[in-house]
Design an enzyme around this catalytic site. Sequence first.
Site, mmCIF file in Angstrom:
data_model
loop_
_atom_site.group_PDB
_atom_site.id
_atom_site.type_symbol
_atom_site.label_atom_id
_atom_site.label_comp_id
_atom_site.label_asym_id
_atom_site.label_seq_id
_atom_site.Cartn_x
_atom_site.Cartn_y
_atom_site.Cartn_z
ATOM 1 N N ASP A 21 -30.570 33.725 2.257
ATOM 2 C CA ASP A 21 -29.458 32.846 2.613
ATOM 3 C C ASP A 21 -30.003 31.561 3.214
ATOM 4 O O ASP A 21 -30.452 31.526 4.353
ATOM 5 C CB ASP A 21 -28.543 33.580 3.605
ATOM 6 C CG ASP A 21 -27.539 32.657 4.288
ATOM 7 O OD1 ASP A 21 -27.205 31.611 3.706
ATOM 8 O OD2 ASP A 21 -27.080 33.017 5.390
ATOM 9 N N ASP A 25 -24.514 31.048 5.780
ATOM 10 C CA ASP A 25 -23.179 31.648 5.816
ATOM 11 C C ASP A 25 -23.217 33.172 5.693
ATOM 12 O O ASP A 25 -22.177 33.811 5.559
ATOM 13 C CB ASP A 25 -22.289 31.062 4.715
ATOM 14 C CG ASP A 25 -22.845 31.317 3.316
ATOM 15 O OD1 ASP A 25 -23.923 31.938 3.186
ATOM 16 O OD2 ASP A 25 -22.195 30.891 2.339
ATOM 17 N N ASP A 29 -28.123 32.716 -1.698
ATOM 18 C CA ASP A 29 -27.731 31.593 -2.551
ATOM 19 C C ASP A 29 -28.915 31.122 -3.379
ATOM 20 O O ASP A 29 -30.047 31.612 -3.230
ATOM 21 C CB ASP A 29 -27.155 30.453 -1.710
ATOM 22 C CG ASP A 29 -28.002 30.138 -0.478
ATOM 23 O OD1 ASP A 29 -29.221 29.952 -0.638
ATOM 24 O OD2 ASP A 29 -27.444 30.096 0.639
ATOM 25 N N ASP A 190 -24.287 42.138 -19.530
ATOM 26 C CA ASP A 190 -23.585 43.178 -18.794
ATOM 27 C C ASP A 190 -22.727 44.016 -19.743
ATOM 28 O O ASP A 190 -22.059 43.478 -20.629
ATOM 29 C CB ASP A 190 -22.701 42.516 -17.731
ATOM 30 C CG ASP A 190 -22.061 43.499 -16.779
ATOM 31 O OD1 ASP A 190 -22.799 44.224 -16.096
ATOM 32 O OD2 ASP A 190 -20.822 43.539 -16.721
ATOM 33 N N GLU A 244 -27.593 45.647 -21.148
ATOM 34 C CA GLU A 244 -27.292 46.815 -20.329
ATOM 35 C C GLU A 244 -26.521 47.779 -21.227
ATOM 36 O O GLU A 244 -25.319 47.645 -21.433
ATOM 37 C CB GLU A 244 -26.434 46.441 -19.114
ATOM 38 C CG GLU A 244 -26.126 47.650 -18.230
ATOM 39 C CD GLU A 244 -24.923 47.469 -17.320
ATOM 40 O OE1 GLU A 244 -24.843 48.193 -16.314
ATOM 41 O OE2 GLU A 244 -24.047 46.631 -17.623
#
Length: 500
Positions: A21, A25, A29, A190, A244
């Site tokens: 991070d 926050d 990221d 995915d 996947e």
Amino acid sequence: MDIPWWRDAVVYEIYVRSFADASGDGVGDLVGVRERLPYLAQLGVDAIWLTPFYPSPMADGGYDVADYRGVDPLFGTLADFEALVADAHTHGMKVLVDIVPNHSSSRHPWFQEALAGRGRDRYVFRDEPNNWQSTFSGPAWTQVDDGQWYLHLFAPEQPDFNWRNPDVHEEFLDVLRFWLDRGVDGFRIDVAMGLYKAEGLPDVGDQSFMSVSPIWGQPEVHEVYRQWRKLLESYPGERMAVGEVWTDSAADLALYVRPDELHQSFNFAWLQAPWSPTAFKKVIDDTLSTVPFATWVLSNHDVVRHRTRYDTADPGTGLARAKAALLVMLALPGSAYLYQGEELGLPEVKDIPPEARQDPIFFQSKGTLPGRDGCRVPLPWSGDAAPFGFSPEGVDPWLPQPGTFAALTAEAQSGDSDSTLEFYRRALACRRDLVRSIPYHLEWMDSPEGALFFSRGSLTCVINCGPDPVPLPPYDHLIMSSGPITDDSLPPDTAAWLQA
């Protein structure tokens, strides 16, 4: 013949929310990833795979995509992404991004239009639901205001696309172009065995995620990947795609990995295998005899971390077995996919309080299933207390970190020759040298009971899954081992690479 970069690559999965991070926050990221690229280069990986960072309401951690051509402000900006790709390439690493083609977010503009009665055929709507169940628990159908029902094989906030509509095909080809034009080297797809559902949407008996059924594995899906393969091959630099694909046989898996379809598909049979030389050998034989361009994976963002899986079967052995399994995996022909934090020896975090959990599986099952939060706890980088360098001091990460992470931080392990992190660094460095000098195929060797021995040219890999030490085969040099070796015997829960 030139060998494509992905054939033998070590790919490191970054679950972006939980990696680093930089914005302060409590959520990982893209800038956080970019700042840690030197760490990944030192680890020795060839590529990184980024989980979804697109604009999303985050009903399922970003796998509910509202805009496939942007970056959610939670993770940064498109400029941050482009800088990350450029820096990764400077460090010699390829970049894969996640594509989610089975479903979108219910906030996607198309679905909002569908709710208003326009373009509804882009999703799967019908007047009456069938008996299909969500993989996250509960019915796979939700009723809308006008009385129709829409299909969501995952969360209600994730409506399934109707891939029989050509609009969907064209949309995703354009999405792939958008990211290829920004320099990505490939895609992780995915739920790649989803997309199409059987005509008529018949009721089903077996609804297993692994089975070919009216829900999964429809033959029409292969034409999608033939189109995508043509697109990938129209770009320079050996762009690739890995699926996947959950199946119950290597033969079904191989259908996705053909010269005109996907380059690779995840081999989940390897992570599902129990701690057993017989089970390991069967998975290896089935894979190498059936699936071109094998892949191997022990953990990811959807399963219990393998250190804990092995430890559950025989308490106290988890870390030793995890390190031994890594050596075997890295010695096999093909590519290896690592999951962030396994190089630190992180266990599954089991004691996350109910009020802190965020996985929709936990909520849809009304708390009867813990969900996947335990493998997604933010990484510990440094320090003696949370947030362990993941976020600036005083910022609470989006999932709580246990105090036991203090001994497992990257800072604590760096430079400690006995640590899991340094073991991973040595193993990846050795593998990179070995891959260039040994044949792709392997040969089985006579193995003592409870053990498994194989060779690839001058490399011999041995693992002892039994309760007692076993004698090592003749060798000239010990390259490395997952634990101490003495008296030419291999202790239980240990693997080694030997130079013949």
